[in-house]
Motif scaffolding. Structure first.
Motif, PDB file in Angstrom:
ATOM      1  N   GLN A 170       0.842  -1.181   0.000  1.00  0.00           N
ATOM      2  CA  GLN A 170       0.000   0.000   0.000  1.00  0.00           C
ATOM      3  C   GLN A 170       0.888   1.246   0.000  1.00  0.00           C
ATOM      4  OE1 GLN A 170      -2.625  -0.259   3.314  1.00  0.00           O
ATOM      5  NE2 GLN A 170      -3.405  -2.243   2.754  1.00  0.00           N
ATOM      6  N   PRO A 171       1.656   1.470  -1.062  1.00  0.00           N
ATOM      7  CA  PRO A 171       2.624   2.549  -1.073  1.00  0.00           C
ATOM      8  C   PRO A 171       1.960   3.914  -1.039  1.00  0.00           C
ATOM      9  CG  PRO A 171       2.367   1.640  -3.269  1.00  0.00           C
ATOM     10  CD  PRO A 171       1.570   0.775  -2.354  1.00  0.00           C
ATOM     11  N   ARG A 172       2.743   4.904  -0.626  1.00  0.00           N
ATOM     12  CA  ARG A 172       2.224   6.259  -0.477  1.00  0.00           C
ATOM     13  C   ARG A 172       2.840   7.143  -1.561  1.00  0.00           C
ATOM     14  NH1 ARG A 172      -0.283   6.949   4.330  1.00  0.00           N
ATOM     15  NH2 ARG A 172      -0.149   5.210   5.757  1.00  0.00           N
ATOM     16  N   ARG A 173       2.060   7.480  -2.559  1.00  0.00           N
ATOM     17  CA  ARG A 173       2.516   8.358  -3.624  1.00  0.00           C
ATOM     18  C   ARG A 173       2.124   9.778  -3.259  1.00  0.00           C
ATOM     19  NH1 ARG A 173       6.539   6.546  -6.761  1.00  0.00           N
ATOM     20  NH2 ARG A 173       6.120   4.487  -7.609  1.00  0.00           N
ATOM     21  N   ASP A 174       2.876  10.417  -2.400  1.00  0.00           N
ATOM     22  CA  ASP A 174       2.557  11.762  -1.953  1.00  0.00           C
ATOM     23  C   ASP A 174       3.861  12.463  -1.624  1.00  0.00           C
ATOM     24  OD1 ASP A 174       3.369  10.804   0.487  1.00  0.00           O
ATOM     25  OD2 ASP A 174       1.348  10.578   1.285  1.00  0.00           O
ATOM     26  N   PRO A 175       3.809  13.700  -1.134  1.00  0.00           N
ATOM     27  CA  PRO A 175       5.049  14.422  -0.836  1.00  0.00           C
ATOM     28  C   PRO A 175       5.942  13.754   0.198  1.00  0.00           C
ATOM     29  CG  PRO A 175       3.208  15.944  -0.991  1.00  0.00           C
ATOM     30  CD  PRO A 175       2.612  14.560  -1.040  1.00  0.00           C
ATOM     31  N   LEU A 176       5.426  12.796   0.946  1.00  0.00           N
ATOM     32  CA  LEU A 176       6.269  12.114   1.931  1.00  0.00           C
ATOM     33  C   LEU A 176       7.509  11.514   1.279  1.00  0.00           C
ATOM     34  CD1 LEU A 176       6.930  10.878   4.682  1.00  0.00           C
ATOM     35  CD2 LEU A 176       5.384   8.988   4.121  1.00  0.00           C
ATOM     36  N   LEU A 177       7.318  10.777   0.186  1.00  0.00           N
ATOM     37  CA  LEU A 177       8.463  10.158  -0.484  1.00  0.00           C
ATOM     38  C   LEU A 177       9.388  11.212  -1.079  1.00  0.00           C
ATOM     39  CD1 LEU A 177       6.739   7.114  -2.235  1.00  0.00           C
ATOM     40  CD2 LEU A 177       8.143   7.110  -0.169  1.00  0.00           C
ATOM     41  N   GLN A 178       8.814  12.319  -1.527  1.00  0.00           N
ATOM     42  CA  GLN A 178       9.652  13.400  -2.049  1.00  0.00           C
ATOM     43  C   GLN A 178      10.524  13.984  -0.946  1.00  0.00           C
ATOM     44  OE1 GLN A 178       7.382  16.292  -4.363  1.00  0.00           O
ATOM     45  NE2 GLN A 178       5.762  14.781  -4.646  1.00  0.00           N
ATOM     46  N   LEU A 179       9.943  14.194   0.236  1.00  0.00           N
ATOM     47  CA  LEU A 179      10.712  14.728   1.355  1.00  0.00           C
ATOM     48  C   LEU A 179      11.799  13.748   1.767  1.00  0.00           C
ATOM     49  CD1 LEU A 179      10.812  17.086   3.506  1.00  0.00           C
ATOM     50  CD2 LEU A 179       9.616  15.496   5.003  1.00  0.00           C
ATOM     51  N   VAL A 180      11.453  12.479   1.858  1.00  0.00           N
ATOM     52  CA  VAL A 180      12.428  11.462   2.263  1.00  0.00           C
ATOM     53  C   VAL A 180      13.590  11.409   1.276  1.00  0.00           C
ATOM     54  CG1 VAL A 180      12.775   8.981   2.572  1.00  0.00           C
ATOM     55  CG2 VAL A 180      10.755  10.079   3.540  1.00  0.00           C
ATOM     56  N   SER A 181      13.298  11.520  -0.003  1.00  0.00           N
ATOM     57  CA  SER A 181      14.350  11.438  -1.019  1.00  0.00           C
ATOM     58  C   SER A 181      15.361  12.574  -0.902  1.00  0.00           C
ATOM     59  CB  SER A 181      13.727  11.435  -2.422  1.00  0.00           C
ATOM     60  OG  SER A 181      13.128  12.688  -2.711  1.00  0.00           O
ATOM     61  N   LEU A 182      14.976  13.674  -0.250  1.00  0.00           N
ATOM     62  CA  LEU A 182      15.873  14.824  -0.109  1.00  0.00           C
ATOM     63  C   LEU A 182      16.788  14.717   1.099  1.00  0.00           C
ATOM     64  CD1 LEU A 182      13.361  17.718  -0.921  1.00  0.00           C
ATOM     65  CD2 LEU A 182      15.057  16.704  -2.455  1.00  0.00           C
ATOM     66  N   GLN A 183      16.518  13.792   2.002  1.00  0.00           N
ATOM     67  CA  GLN A 183      17.326  13.676   3.212  1.00  0.00           C
ATOM     68  C   GLN A 183      18.715  13.137   2.889  1.00  0.00           C
ATOM     69  OE1 GLN A 183      16.104  10.786   6.148  1.00  0.00           O
ATOM     70  NE2 GLN A 183      16.767  12.082   7.855  1.00  0.00           N
ATOM     71  N   SER A 196      23.511  11.570   6.443  1.00  0.00           N
ATOM     72  CA  SER A 196      23.808  11.951   7.823  1.00  0.00           C
ATOM     73  C   SER A 196      22.547  12.164   8.642  1.00  0.00           C
ATOM     74  CB  SER A 196      24.637  13.233   7.841  1.00  0.00           C
ATOM     75  OG  SER A 196      23.898  14.307   7.262  1.00  0.00           O
ATOM     76  N   GLY A 197      21.406  12.385   7.947  1.00  0.00           N
ATOM     77  CA  GLY A 197      20.144  12.629   8.631  1.00  0.00           C
ATOM     78  C   GLY A 197      19.599  14.026   8.435  1.00  0.00           C
ATOM     79  N   CYS A 198      20.389  14.939   7.898  1.00  0.00           N
ATOM     80  CA  CYS A 198      19.949  16.333   7.756  1.00  0.00           C
ATOM     81  C   CYS A 198      19.295  16.572   6.394  1.00  0.00           C
ATOM     82  CB  CYS A 198      21.130  17.275   7.939  1.00  0.00           C
ATOM     83  SG  CYS A 198      22.268  17.335   6.518  1.00  0.00           S
ATOM     84  N   TRP A 199      18.661  17.717   6.265  1.00  0.00           N
ATOM     85  CA  TRP A 199      18.146  18.223   4.992  1.00  0.00           C
ATOM     86  C   TRP A 199      18.864  19.515   4.659  1.00  0.00           C
ATOM     87  CZ3 TRP A 199      14.884  15.147   7.812  1.00  0.00           C
ATOM     88  CH2 TRP A 199      14.064  14.257   7.115  1.00  0.00           C
ATOM     89  N   LEU A 200      18.939  19.833   3.371  1.00  0.00           N
ATOM     90  CA  LEU A 200      19.502  21.105   2.912  1.00  0.00           C
ATOM     91  C   LEU A 200      18.382  22.097   2.649  1.00  0.00           C
ATOM     92  CD1 LEU A 200      22.259  19.871   0.414  1.00  0.00           C
ATOM     93  CD2 LEU A 200      22.459  20.310   2.879  1.00  0.00           C
ATOM     94  N   LEU A 201      18.662  23.353   2.889  1.00  0.00           N
ATOM     95  CA  LEU A 201      17.673  24.407   2.652  1.00  0.00           C
ATOM     96  C   LEU A 201      17.753  24.821   1.183  1.00  0.00           C
ATOM     97  CD1 LEU A 201      15.577  26.105   4.194  1.00  0.00           C
ATOM     98  CD2 LEU A 201      17.340  27.866   4.455  1.00  0.00           C
ATOM     99  N   ASP A 202      16.847  24.307   0.369  1.00  0.00           N
ATOM    100  CA  ASP A 202      16.870  24.616  -1.052  1.00  0.00           C
ATOM    101  C   ASP A 202      15.449  24.668  -1.593  1.00  0.00           C
ATOM    102  OD1 ASP A 202      16.088  21.945  -1.212  1.00  0.00           O
ATOM    103  OD2 ASP A 202      18.066  21.233  -1.843  1.00  0.00           O
ATOM    104  N   ALA A 203      15.341  24.945  -2.890  1.00  0.00           N
ATOM    105  CA  ALA A 203      14.028  25.112  -3.510  1.00  0.00           C
ATOM    106  C   ALA A 203      13.228  23.815  -3.491  1.00  0.00           C
ATOM    107  CB  ALA A 203      14.202  25.599  -4.954  1.00  0.00           C
ATOM    108  N   ALA A 204      13.911  22.654  -3.606  1.00  0.00           N
ATOM    109  CA  ALA A 204      13.207  21.374  -3.605  1.00  0.00           C
ATOM    110  C   ALA A 204      12.505  21.124  -2.269  1.00  0.00           C
ATOM    111  CB  ALA A 204      14.186  20.241  -3.906  1.00  0.00           C
ATOM    112  N   LEU A 205      13.178  21.440  -1.172  1.00  0.00           N
ATOM    113  CA  LEU A 205      12.566  21.283   0.146  1.00  0.00           C
ATOM    114  C   LEU A 205      11.399  22.245   0.304  1.00  0.00           C
ATOM    115  CD1 LEU A 205      12.523  20.098   3.007  1.00  0.00           C
ATOM    116  CD2 LEU A 205      14.127  21.906   3.674  1.00  0.00           C
ATOM    117  N   ALA A 206      11.592  23.491  -0.091  1.00  0.00           N
ATOM    118  CA  ALA A 206      10.514  24.478   0.017  1.00  0.00           C
ATOM    119  C   ALA A 206       9.281  24.021  -0.758  1.00  0.00           C
ATOM    120  CB  ALA A 206      11.002  25.832  -0.486  1.00  0.00           C
ATOM    121  N   SER A 207       9.488  23.428  -1.935  1.00  0.00           N
ATOM    122  CA  SER A 207       8.367  22.973  -2.747  1.00  0.00           C
ATOM    123  C   SER A 207       7.582  21.875  -2.050  1.00  0.00           C
ATOM    124  CB  SER A 207       8.891  22.485  -4.098  1.00  0.00           C
ATOM    125  OG  SER A 207       7.846  21.949  -4.885  1.00  0.00           O
ATOM    126  N   VAL A 208       8.286  20.903  -1.432  1.00  0.00           N
ATOM    127  CA  VAL A 208       7.607  19.819  -0.722  1.00  0.00           C
ATOM    128  C   VAL A 208       6.799  20.381   0.447  1.00  0.00           C
ATOM    129  CG1 VAL A 208       7.938  17.758   0.678  1.00  0.00           C
ATOM    130  CG2 VAL A 208       9.301  18.086  -1.380  1.00  0.00           C
TER     131      VAL A 208
END
Length: 534
Positions: free
Chosen positions: A424-437, A440-452
Motif C-alpha cells: 500500500q505505497p504512499r505516492r505523496d510528498p512524503l516520499l519526495q521529502l524522504v528522497s531529499l534527506q 547523515s540525517g539532515c536536509w539542505l535548505l533549497d528550492a526542492a525542500l521548500a516545494s515539498v
C-alpha cells in the motif's frame, strides 16, 4: 475502481448499516477483537449481498458467523474449490449460504458472499480475529479500530486512513468496550475518543474494563493506548484448551504465551546504534510486475518495493554496512560485498534502486540466501537480512489465511510498517521529502525542500532564525512537517526522523526552541519540541 467496505449489493451499492458493536479482549500483548455489524435490507426485493472488510496485515481470523432472521450460520474452513461449489449449490436450491475469502485484489481485505437477503430483513455479522498489539516508544500498547466499515467513508486512495468524518452524517452508532488483563497491573488506558472512567475488576489492578463514552459516533478511528506497570518485566499467560476439542491437538491442549520486552541501558543502545550489516533481499521475479491492487493499475509490486527501499535506505545509521540483492530465476547484488553506509554509497544504491525492474524470471530464493550467508561476517557488525517478496503460493483454503508480504529474519532494525504495508505505497510528498534527506540525517535548505513543504524559497529563508545554520533550520522544518502532516505514516518515517533529531542534537545548535516555534508558525502546525526528540 476501489473496493468499498461494509455490506454491498452485487452493484457495489451499500446496504444500510444500523449499528456496530465491538468487544476488545486484551491479554498482555495480544488482543482478540469481536465485531458485530447489524445491517438491514430496505429494498423491496431480495438482494445478493457481499460483505467486504479490511483487516490489519498481521491479524488472523478465528471465527465468523452470521444471523439472518432466525437463521444462524457459522463459517467452516474448507478447500477453496469445494467451498465455492457448495456455496453455488446452496444458492441454486434457494438456501442461504455464506462464502468468506481473501480478496484477490488486496491481501488484507476479506470478502464474504452473504447470499440472498430478503426485503426488510436484517443481517447480523460477527467477526472475530486476534492480533499482536504494537508497542509504542513510551511503552504503551496501541490498538486501533479503523472507521472504514461503511463504504461512504472509504479513503480516496490506497493506504489513506480515515481519521474523522462529520458526526452528523453517521447513520449508525458504535458500541465499544475493552477488557484488559495481564500478570502486571494496568496503569492507565488512554484514547483519542472520550472514555468512561477506567474500572478495575480486582484489587491488584491486573484486570480492568473501559468503554467509550455515551453518544459516540463512529466518525473517526478509535485508538486505545494501554499502559502496564513494570512493562519490561517478563510475563506469562496460560490459556486452557477447549473442552470441545480433542485432547492432544493444538486447540485441545493448554498453551502458554511468554512476553519478553527488554529494556536496554542507554549506554548499550548508543554504542550499538551505528552497528549492523543490513542486507535487503528483493523479489524481482515476473510476478512483481503485477499491480498491487485493483484500483491503481499503474502501481506495481516492484514500484512499491522501490519506495520501501527508499525509506529503509534513508533510515540506516551512519557507520553501518549494507547491500541489496535482487532474486528471481537468477540473482544479482548492487555491491560485490556489503559496503559502509555513507552519502556516496547511499546515492549509488538509490540510483540502481530507481531503475530496478521485475526482470529476473521465476522465484528462486535459495541461491541468494546461500551466497549471503557464505560471505564472511564483518567484525562487530551483526548481520540482519530483510526479505521483500510477495508469496507465489496460492492458498487453497477459504476463511482462514496467513499472509506476510515481507518478513525480517532479525527484528533488530526495521521500518516496521514500511515493510508491512509495502503493498500500500504512499505516492505523496512524503516520499519526495524522504528522497531529499542526506545520509547523515539532515536536509539542505533549497528550492526542492521548500516545494515539498508547500512554500516558496523566499518564505522559508525569511522565517529562519538568524543564529541558526541553514541545515539545522531545514532539518527542523522537515521534522515539523512530518509530525504535523504525516502522523498516519509515522511507522514509515520514524527511524529516519530519529536519525535527523540525533543529527540536530550533535550540532549543539542554539535557539532550537525558536526554530521549532518559527517552523510551527510557517507551516501552521502545533508540534512540541519534545515530540521531535530534541
Amino acid at each position: 475502481k476501489m473496493v468499498g467496505c461494509g455490506l454491498l449489493t452485487a452493484k457495489k451499492n451499500p446496504v444500510p448499516l444500523k449499528s456496530v458493536e465491538v468487544e476488545l479482549q486484551v491479554k498482555d500483548h495480544v488482543a482478540t477483537v469481536i465485531s458485530t455489524l447489524n445491517y438491514q435490507n430496505k429494498e423491496d426485493k431480495p438482494i445478493e449481498a457481499l460483505f467486504v472488510f479490511p483487516l490489519p496485515g498481521d491479524a488472523a481470523v478465528c471465527h465468523f458467523s452470521a444471523d439472518i432472521g432466525q437463521t444462524h450460520i457459522v463459517a467452516e474452513l474448507k478447500e477453496k474449490q469445494q467451498a465455492r461449489e457448495e456455496y453455488d449449490d446452496a444458492l441454486s436450491s434457494g438456501q442461504q449460504a455464506f462464502l468468506l475469502e481473501e480478496s484477490e485484489q488486496s491481501p488484507d481485505i476479506f470478502s464474504l458472499s452473504v447470499g440472498s437477503l430478503p426485503p426488510g430483513e436484517s443481517a447480523s455479522i460477527r467477526l472475530q480475529y486476534v492480533i499482536e498489539l504494537a508497542v509504542e516508544a513510551d511503552g504503551a500498547l496501541r490498538f486501533c479500530l479503523p472507521a472504514v466499515l461503511n463504504p461512504r467513508y472509504q479513503p480516496q486512495g490506497p493506504g489513506v486512513p480515515v481519521s474523522s468524518v462529520p458526526a452528523s452524517e453517521i447513520p449508525y452508532s458504535l458500541s465499544f468496550s475493552a477488557r484488559v488483563s495481564s500478570p502486571r497491573p494496568v496503569s492507565k488506558v488512554e484514547s483519542s475518543c472520550s472514555l468512561e472512567p477506567l474500572q478495575y475488576l480486582n484489587t491488584d489492578h491486573t484486570e480492568a474494563a473501559v468503554k467509550l463514552a455515551a453518544g459516540h459516533k463512529f466518525d473517526r478511528d478509535v485508538e486505545l493506548l494501554i499502559y502496564y506497570k513494570d512493562a519490561h518485566q517478563p510475563s506469562a499467560v496460560v490459556e486452557a484448551g477447549q473442552d470441545s476439542a480433542q485432547p492432544g491437538t493444538l486447540m485441545g491442549d493448554p498453551v502458554v504465551m511468554v512476553s519478553l520486552y527488554p529494556e536496554f541501558p542507554e549506554s548499550v543502545v548508543s554504542k550499538r546504534a551505528s552497528c549492523g550489516e543490513f542486507v535487503f533481499l528483493v523479489d524481482r521475479s515476473g510476478s512483481m510486475d503485477c499491480p498491487t491492487n485493483n484500483w491503481n493499475q499503474q502501481e506495481t509490486r516492484i514500484s512499491s518495493a522501490r519506495d520501501t527501499l527508499l525509506l529503509l535506505l534513508k533510515s540506516l545509521p551512519m557507520g553501518c554496512y549494507f547491500n541489496i540483492y535482487g532474486f528471481g530465476s537468477s540473482y544479482d547484488h548492487i555491491f560485490l560485498q556489503s559496503v559502509e553506509y555513507s552519502e556516496k554509497s547511499m546515492e549509488e544504491a538509490l540510483k540502481k534502486v530507481k531503475v530496478m525492474q521485475a526482470d529476473l524470471g521465476g522465484t528462486e530464493i535459495l541461491q541468494p540466501l546461500q551466497h549471503i550467508y557464505s560471505q564472511p561476517c564483518i567484525s562487530n557488525q551483526p548481520r540482519q537480512e530483510y526479505n521483500y517478496s510477495y508469496s507465489t503460493l496460492y492458498y487453497n483454503f477459504c476463511w482462514l489465511f496467513v499472509y506476510r508480504p515481507a518478513s525480517s529474519l532479525n527484528a533488530g532494525m526495521t521500518s516496521k510498517r514500511a515493510l508491512r504495508r509495502a503493498g500500500q505505497p504512499r505516492r505523496d510528498p512524503l516520499l519526495q521529502l524522504v528522497s531529499l534527506q542526506k545520509a547523515s540525517g539532515c536536509w539542505l535548505l533549497d528550492a526542492a525542500l521548500a516545494s515539498v513543504l508547500g512554500k516558496t524559497s523566499e518564505e522559508v529563508e525569511k522565517s529562519k532564525p538568524a543564529e541558526v545554520s541553514s541545515e539545522v533550520w531545514a532539518t527542523i522544518l522537515a521534522l515539523i512537517w512530518l509530525h504535523g502532516f504525516k502522523m498516519d505514516a509515522k511507522d514509515e518515517w520514524e527511524l529516519l526522523a530519529v536519525k535527523a533529531a540525533s543529527w540536530v542534537q550533535a550540532q549543539n545548535a542554539p535557539c532550537v526552541k525558536d526554530c521549532v516555534d518559527a517552523s510551527n508558525a510557517l507551516l501552521g502546525c502545533r508540534v512540541h519540541k519534545e515530540a521531535l526528540g530534541l
